[in-house]
Design a protein around this motif. Structure first.
Motif, PDB file in Angstrom:
ATOM      1  N   VAL A  27       0.856  -1.197   0.000  1.00 39.86           N
ATOM      2  CA  VAL A  27       0.000   0.000   0.000  1.00 39.86           C
ATOM      3  C   VAL A  27       0.886   1.240   0.000  1.00 39.86           C
ATOM      4  CG1 VAL A  27      -1.740   1.301   1.275  1.00 39.86           C
ATOM      5  CG2 VAL A  27      -1.897  -1.196   1.165  1.00 39.86           C
ATOM      6  N   ARG A  28       1.915   1.214   0.824  1.00 36.67           N
ATOM      7  CA  ARG A  28       2.830   2.372   0.873  1.00 36.67           C
ATOM      8  C   ARG A  28       3.477   2.581  -0.503  1.00 36.67           C
ATOM      9  NH1 ARG A  28       4.465  -0.347   5.579  1.00 36.67           N
ATOM     10  NH2 ARG A  28       6.606  -0.657   4.841  1.00 36.67           N
ATOM     11  N   GLU A  29       3.908   1.475  -1.104  1.00 34.87           N
ATOM     12  CA  GLU A  29       4.521   1.575  -2.448  1.00 34.87           C
ATOM     13  C   GLU A  29       3.510   2.128  -3.445  1.00 34.87           C
ATOM     14  OE1 GLU A  29       7.749  -2.115  -2.332  1.00 34.87           O
ATOM     15  OE2 GLU A  29       5.701  -2.490  -3.028  1.00 34.87           O
ATOM     16  N   GLY A  30       2.298   1.606  -3.362  1.00 37.07           N
ATOM     17  CA  GLY A  30       1.245   2.030  -4.301  1.00 37.07           C
ATOM     18  C   GLY A  30       0.943   3.508  -4.161  1.00 37.07           C
ATOM     19  N   LEU A  31       0.898   3.975  -2.918  1.00 38.45           N
ATOM     20  CA  LEU A  31       0.600   5.400  -2.692  1.00 38.45           C
ATOM     21  C   LEU A  31       1.737   6.269  -3.225  1.00 38.45           C
ATOM     22  CD1 LEU A  31      -0.961   5.387   0.907  1.00 38.45           C
ATOM     23  CD2 LEU A  31      -2.091   6.095  -1.208  1.00 38.45           C
ATOM     24  N   LEU A  32       2.951   5.863  -2.893  1.00 42.10           N
ATOM     25  CA  LEU A  32       4.118   6.636  -3.307  1.00 42.10           C
ATOM     26  C   LEU A  32       4.181   6.736  -4.840  1.00 42.10           C
ATOM     27  CD1 LEU A  32       6.876   7.791  -1.961  1.00 42.10           C
ATOM     28  CD2 LEU A  32       7.871   5.770  -2.982  1.00 42.10           C
ATOM     29  N   ASN A  33       4.081   5.570  -5.485  1.00 41.09           N
ATOM     30  CA  ASN A  33       4.185   5.553  -6.954  1.00 41.09           C
ATOM     31  C   ASN A  33       3.005   6.282  -7.587  1.00 41.09           C
ATOM     32  OD1 ASN A  33       6.524   4.139  -6.716  1.00 41.09           O
ATOM     33  ND2 ASN A  33       5.522   2.126  -6.834  1.00 41.09           N
ATOM     34  N   GLY A  34       1.839   6.108  -6.994  1.00 39.51           N
ATOM     35  CA  GLY A  34       0.626   6.744  -7.532  1.00 39.51           C
ATOM     36  C   GLY A  34       0.730   8.261  -7.481  1.00 39.51           C
ATOM     37  N   VAL A  35       1.215   8.770  -6.370  1.00 37.53           N
ATOM     38  CA  VAL A  35       1.323  10.235  -6.227  1.00 37.53           C
ATOM     39  C   VAL A  35       2.379  10.766  -7.199  1.00 37.53           C
ATOM     40  CG1 VAL A  35       1.974  12.109  -4.645  1.00 37.53           C
ATOM     41  CG2 VAL A  35       0.478  10.268  -3.851  1.00 37.53           C
ATOM     42  N   LEU A  36       3.498  10.047  -7.339  1.00 35.09           N
ATOM     43  CA  LEU A  36       4.555  10.492  -8.267  1.00 35.09           C
ATOM     44  C   LEU A  36       4.027  10.477  -9.700  1.00 35.09           C
ATOM     45  CD1 LEU A  36       7.695   8.695  -6.728  1.00 35.09           C
ATOM     46  CD2 LEU A  36       7.136  11.143  -6.641  1.00 35.09           C
ATOM     47  N   ARG A  37       3.288   9.427 -10.028  1.00 35.91           N
ATOM     48  CA  ARG A  37       2.752   9.296 -11.393  1.00 35.91           C
ATOM     49  C   ARG A  37       1.742  10.416 -11.668  1.00 35.91           C
ATOM     50  NH1 ARG A  37      -0.573   3.879 -13.093  1.00 35.91           N
ATOM     51  NH2 ARG A  37      -1.545   4.696 -15.000  1.00 35.91           N
ATOM     52  N   ALA A  38       0.861  10.673 -10.711  1.00 33.06           N
ATOM     53  CA  ALA A  38      -0.153  11.711 -10.899  1.00 33.06           C
ATOM     54  C   ALA A  38       0.495  13.091 -10.982  1.00 33.06           C
ATOM     55  CB  ALA A  38      -1.156  11.662  -9.754  1.00 33.06           C
ATOM     56  N   SER A  39       1.530  13.291 -10.171  1.00 36.41           N
ATOM     57  CA  SER A  39       2.198  14.601 -10.155  1.00 36.41           C
ATOM     58  C   SER A  39       2.844  14.884 -11.509  1.00 36.41           C
ATOM     59  CB  SER A  39       3.271  14.651  -9.067  1.00 36.41           C
ATOM     60  OG  SER A  39       2.698  14.364  -7.822  1.00 36.41           O
ATOM     61  N   ALA A  40       3.277  13.794 -12.178  1.00 32.11           N
ATOM     62  CA  ALA A  40       3.974  13.976 -13.458  1.00 32.11           C
ATOM     63  C   ALA A  40       2.998  13.989 -14.641  1.00 32.11           C
ATOM     64  CB  ALA A  40       4.993  12.852 -13.633  1.00 32.11           C
ATOM     65  N   ASP A  41       1.742  13.745 -14.391  1.00 32.86           N
ATOM     66  CA  ASP A  41       0.766  13.617 -15.480  1.00 32.86           C
ATOM     67  C   ASP A  41       0.077  14.953 -15.736  1.00 32.86           C
ATOM     68  OD1 ASP A  41      -1.326  13.077 -17.144  1.00 32.86           O
ATOM     69  OD2 ASP A  41      -1.895  11.194 -16.147  1.00 32.86           O
ATOM     70  N   ASN A  42       0.294  15.512 -16.934  1.00 36.88           N
ATOM     71  CA  ASN A  42      -0.270  16.824 -17.235  1.00 36.88           C
ATOM     72  C   ASN A  42      -1.787  16.821 -17.311  1.00 36.88           C
ATOM     73  OD1 ASN A  42       2.191  17.976 -17.224  1.00 36.88           O
ATOM     74  ND2 ASN A  42       2.547  17.694 -19.440  1.00 36.88           N
ATOM     75  N   ASN A  43      -2.353  15.636 -17.491  1.00 38.51           N
ATOM     76  CA  ASN A  43      -3.816  15.567 -17.568  1.00 38.51           C
ATOM     77  C   ASN A  43      -4.474  15.561 -16.193  1.00 38.51           C
ATOM     78  OD1 ASN A  43      -4.088  15.497 -20.302  1.00 38.51           O
ATOM     79  ND2 ASN A  43      -3.561  13.299 -20.373  1.00 38.51           N
ATOM     80  N   VAL A  44      -3.638  15.465 -15.150  1.00 39.51           N
ATOM     81  CA  VAL A  44      -4.189  15.382 -13.787  1.00 39.51           C
ATOM     82  C   VAL A  44      -4.110  16.740 -13.121  1.00 39.51           C
ATOM     83  CG1 VAL A  44      -3.761  14.419 -11.487  1.00 39.51           C
ATOM     84  CG2 VAL A  44      -3.709  12.922 -13.486  1.00 39.51           C
ATOM     85  N   LYS A  45      -5.254  17.171 -12.556  1.00 42.69           N
ATOM     86  CA  LYS A  45      -5.255  18.466 -11.864  1.00 42.69           C
ATOM     87  C   LYS A  45      -5.145  18.292 -10.356  1.00 42.69           C
ATOM     88  CE  LYS A  45      -7.388  21.952 -14.664  1.00 42.69           C
ATOM     89  NZ  LYS A  45      -8.500  21.634 -15.577  1.00 42.69           N
ATOM     90  N   ALA A  46      -5.664  17.170  -9.878  1.00 42.26           N
ATOM     91  CA  ALA A  46      -5.660  16.952  -8.422  1.00 42.26           C
ATOM     92  C   ALA A  46      -5.667  15.455  -8.137  1.00 42.26           C
ATOM     93  CB  ALA A  46      -6.892  17.601  -7.786  1.00 42.26           C
ATOM     94  N   ILE A  47      -5.314  15.134  -6.914  1.00 47.35           N
ATOM     95  CA  ILE A  47      -5.193  13.713  -6.533  1.00 47.35           C
ATOM     96  C   ILE A  47      -6.162  13.445  -5.378  1.00 47.35           C
ATOM     97  CG2 ILE A  47      -3.597  11.946  -5.656  1.00 47.35           C
ATOM     98  CD1 ILE A  47      -1.303  13.788  -6.788  1.00 47.35           C
ATOM     99  N   ILE A  48      -6.873  12.326  -5.470  1.00 49.39           N
ATOM    100  CA  ILE A  48      -7.779  11.964  -4.359  1.00 49.39           C
ATOM    101  C   ILE A  48      -7.347  10.615  -3.805  1.00 49.39           C
ATOM    102  CG2 ILE A  48     -10.158  11.368  -3.722  1.00 49.39           C
ATOM    103  CD1 ILE A  48     -11.130  13.359  -5.820  1.00 49.39           C
ATOM    104  N   LEU A  49      -7.142  10.574  -2.489  1.00 48.19           N
ATOM    105  CA  LEU A  49      -6.830   9.304  -1.821  1.00 48.19           C
ATOM    106  C   LEU A  49      -8.119   8.831  -1.155  1.00 48.19           C
ATOM    107  CD1 LEU A  49      -3.511  10.311   0.040  1.00 48.19           C
ATOM    108  CD2 LEU A  49      -3.827   9.625  -2.352  1.00 48.19           C
ATOM    109  N   ILE A  50      -8.494   7.606  -1.421  1.00 47.01           N
ATOM    110  CA  ILE A  50      -9.763   7.101  -0.879  1.00 47.01           C
ATOM    111  C   ILE A  50      -9.612   5.613  -0.572  1.00 47.01           C
ATOM    112  CG2 ILE A  50     -10.780   6.543  -3.163  1.00 47.01           C
ATOM    113  CD1 ILE A  50     -13.438   7.814  -2.035  1.00 47.01           C
ATOM    114  N   GLY A  51     -10.378   5.128   0.376  1.00 50.06           N
ATOM    115  CA  GLY A  51     -10.295   3.708   0.731  1.00 50.06           C
ATOM    116  C   GLY A  51     -11.401   2.930   0.065  1.00 50.06           C
ATOM    117  N   LYS A  52     -11.111   1.729  -0.410  1.00 53.94           N
ATOM    118  CA  LYS A  52     -12.154   0.850  -0.960  1.00 53.94           C
ATOM    119  C   LYS A  52     -12.774   0.080   0.204  1.00 53.94           C
ATOM    120  CE  LYS A  52     -12.740  -2.616  -4.571  1.00 53.94           C
ATOM    121  NZ  LYS A  52     -13.163  -2.128  -5.850  1.00 53.94           N
TER     122      LYS A  52
END
Ligand code: TC6
Length: 720
Positions: A27-52
């Motif tokens: 989960v920690r890896e997923g969050l870290l990589n997800g935030v880095l990926r979203a931060s680098a993605d020009n199509n993304v304006k904001a990031i939402i963290l949510i639990g399933k």
């Protein structure tokens, strides 16, 4: 473990690690990589963290704490979130706890679903919120609220969290949709003011004052417990030090706690408590394959203290109760007392006036058991006499419907003997409550040789429904709790050999017991133990005298009998092992020189040469004798696993949770050492059979690999 998708220019990082979305490595890896990926993605304006599923992360993965860990660590993940060039929104539902709340505090915004709860329960695990929770929370709430929340571990509602400034908005309905709507309303605003690492603590100038006041309270409330004080020190650091240094201090304090014995015991206790609710019978039935019956109505027989207390537990959970008592006056008194007790709960804010009325509406008294033909369960709580109980069960067998469960609140008697007078022994079990039943959390459930899995499943489930911690025991004399408790016996022998009651009480209290054994004896009444000993002697055809020193070849102490003969029955008569100032209604025990004289006199008469006794010997004699019996209980299958025993001790005898329980404590001392001392005491006291070393313990020490895994603790790195 973290699903990544982009919707409407939002990167959604959905955490999927059931059952509580714990922040395990992946989960920690997923969050870290997800935030880095979203931060680098020009199509993304904001990031939402949510639990399933049912919750936002409820914390770090506690199981990982007992293994060597692996990066990325939570603070690293957190700082990646905070330093993202896109705003990060944490959408909270369920229980956002510990590391989960820390992740949220690294985010720039927090939106909570109306029923969500947030909190830092680490203190219950002997820890502090070690991913900068102690540094970040005060920056949002101020010091007083942060100190209260973190040192108590209290979970607060979404509404309260909004009031405290922990969340930015509380929403109803579709959490993701509402979070997106909120996000759209703040998009474009600068992120810097939202970064807690850049903010100060508002009331930092008051820190010394708040710290001193909180420390005073904590030392009184949590005697001997380390973590609350460490939490407080770290929060003080958050106000006194620059952010980075405060975080370093937190790290140091966290590491100290994590490597300490108290946290090990508390983490073990967390899992032990959950393990105790799972059970296996020798015939293969288990909690996994047995379904409980639904209990819609109940009866309690006997309106004494225990019966009334049990009735309260049931009605409080919405189960209608018929309380049966032959003696009409006693019944009347009991019903009135139950009303008073519930009134007390209202005063303490534990229930509302309406809830009290609802409870009393479903309680009725009856003078005879003839009225019980329709109830789903009967719990008999008359006094401890086999013949009387058998008479009652014989009648119940004829009156109750065939599916009704017939249970006894016996604390010692053989369930098979009680069941033997009925035509449906599969429906008979023991439900042993602890006094006062409406307060004490433990329910010791007992199965006999013919008790069915459905019956076991139902009483275990009933315990949960009425807010108890249920532990299952096989029938035997005294079951897990009373059979194993050798503290009183050894304490009396220690007094004969040279210690005084207050010496022993002091050592036990220093160990962490809330009250020493002699104080407890005064509180419950010297006459209670006396009746039990007389009953036992009668059964064996023996007359006890004040000079009796051996019974059937076993060492016996008549010291408590001397107190009884002097009319010193404990607190209720103002004198027992201690003296009490009844005139001022004080319950404070006062050391009484008359008791010391009585003890010296007793020793002289029995020609016992007194000696100096060390605190270490007091602990060993009281606890190792108990532990030895615990291993015998495991060996005989009375308890299925050591966790069950430890939970019985925590909730039945208030054994300090930060020591785990007697079995865990023994594992921390080292089983070899404990075994050697047991052998030594066996040699020294051959007339006390509780020192006869357990075969299982011997095997664990000499051939641990031959011992089935369930007979050893699954959740510890126990030392042998
Ligand atoms: C922390 O976060 C520190 C961070 C700093 C790091 C630097 N880990 O209680 P339930 C299991 S410390 C692993 O029956 P509920 C539990 O054992 C942590 N496992 O459910 C059980 O497993 P089983 C701070 C966990 O709905 C199952 O999940 N957080 C964890 O009655 C269901 O649990 C806490 O201390 C975990 N963190 O209550 C929160 N949590 O089925 C601890 C649960 O195999 N958790 N499990 O027996 C709770 O208080 C409660 O579980 C609950 C849910 C309120 C989240």
């Amino acid at each position: 473990m973290v699903d990544y998708r982009v919707e409407d220019q939002f990167a959604i990082l959905e955490i999927n690690n059931p059952p509580v979305n714990a922040l395990s490595l992946h989960v920690r890896e997923g969050l870290l990589n997800g935030v880095l990926r979203a931060s680098a993605d020009n199509n993304v304006k904001a990031i939402i963290l949510i639990g399933k599923g049912k919750t936002f992360p409820s914390g770090a993965d506690i199981k990982e704490f007992s293994r060597p860990g692996k990066a990325p660590w939570l603070p690293e993940v957190g700082h990646t979130i905070e330093s993202s060039n896109k705003p990060v929104f944490s959408a909270l539902h369920g229980t956002a706890l510990g590391g989960g709340l820390e992740i949220a505090l690294f985010s720039h915004y927090r939106i909570a679903e109306k029923t969500a709860k947030v909190g830092f329960p680490e203190v219950h695990l002997g820890l502090l919120p070690g991913a900068e929770g102690t540094i970040r929370l005060p920056r949002l709430t101020g010091l007083v609220i942060a100190m209260e929340m973190i040192t108590s571990g209290r979970q607060v509602s979404a509404k309260e969290a909004l009031k405290f400034g922990i969340v930015d908005k509380v929403v109803e309905g579709n959490l993701l949709k509402e979070t997106k709507a909120f996000a759209k309303s703040v998009l474009g605003q600068p992120l810097e003011p939202r970064k807690l690492s850049l903010c100060g603590v508002k009331d930092a100038d008051q820190v010394d004052k708040y710290y001193e006041a909180a420390l005073k309270e904590l030392l009184k409330k949590y005697r001997g417990v380390i973590a609350p004080v460490s939490c407080l020190k770290s929060i003080r650091g958050s106000a006194q030090l620059p952010y980075k240094e405060a975080a370093e201090l937190e790290r140091t304090l966290f590491s100290e706690l994590m490597s300490g014995a108290q946290s090990a015991a508390l983490r073990y206790s967390f899992f032990a408590e959950r393990a105790a609710s799972r059970w296996n019978l020798p015939n293969g039935a288990s909690s996994a394959n047995s379904k409980p019956l639904t209990i819609k109505s109940a009866a309690v027989i006997g309106a004494g203290t225990m019966g009334s207390g049990i009735a309260i537990c049931l009605i409080r959970s919405g189960i209608p109760v018929i309380l049966v008592e032959q003696n009409e006056k006693m019944l009347e008194n009991a019903l009135r007392n139950i009303g008073y007790i519930l009134q007390g709960s209202v005063k303490l804010g534990r229930m509302t006036v309406d809830q009290r009325s609802d409870c009393l509406r479903i309680l009725q008294g009856a003078a005879s058991i003839e009225k019980l033909k329709d109830v789903d369960i009967v719990i008999e709580a008359v006094y401890e006499n086999l013949k009387l109980k058998q008479e009652i069960f014989e009648k119940l067998d004829k009156i109750c419907k065939p599916t009704a469960l017939l249970c006894s609140n016996t604390s010692t008697l053989d369930i098979d003997l009680i069941a033997s007078v009925t035509s449906k022994p599969d429906r008979v079990a023991g439900t042993h409550f602890f006094a006062p039943a409406y307060i004490m959390k433990l329910l010791e459930n007992i199965y006999g040789s013919k008790t069915s899995p459905i019956t076991v499943a139902t009483i275990m489930d009933l315990g949960k429904k009425i807010g108890k911690i249920s532990v299952l025991s096989k029938t035997c004399d005294g079951f897990i709790a009373n059979r194993m408790n050798k503290i009183g016996t050894e304490a009396a022998f220690l007094v004969e050999e040279g210690a005084l009651p207050h010496d022993i009480d002091q050592v036990l209290e220093d160990f962490g017991m809330p009250m020493g054994v002699f104080k407890v004896s005064d509180l419950s009444g010297i006459d209670i133990g006396w009746s039990i000993r007389q009953e036992m002697a009668k059964k064996q055809g023996i007359t006890l005298t004040l000079e009796t020193h051996y019974v059937s070849g076993e060492r016996y102490s008549s010291l408590a009998d001397r107190l009884y003969n002097l009319g010193r029955l404990g607190l209720k008569t103002g004198k027992g092992w201690y003296r009490y100032n009844n005139a001022s209604n004080s319950r404070k025990p006062i050391i009484d020189p008359d008791v010391t004289d009585m003890i010296l006199n007793h020793c002289e008469k029995l020609r016992i040469k007194r000696r100096q006794i060390s605190p270490q010997e007091i602990i060993e004699r009281c606890l190792y004798a108990t532990v030895n019996e615990g291993f015998k209980i495991l060996e005989e299958g009375v308890a299925e696993k050591p966790e069950d025993i430890d939970i019985v001790w925590q909730y039945g005898f208030s054994f300090p949770r930060y020591r785990g329980g007697p079995m865990f404590y023994a594992s921390q001392v080292g089983l070899k050492k404990v075994y050697e001392r047991i052998c030594y005491y066996h040699e020294s006291f051959p007339y006390s059979k509780h020192w006869l070393p357990s075969d299982l313990l011997k095997k664990l020490v000499s051939h641990p690999n031959e011992v089935p895994i369930n007979l050893w603790m699954n959740y510890t790195n126990s030392k042998l």
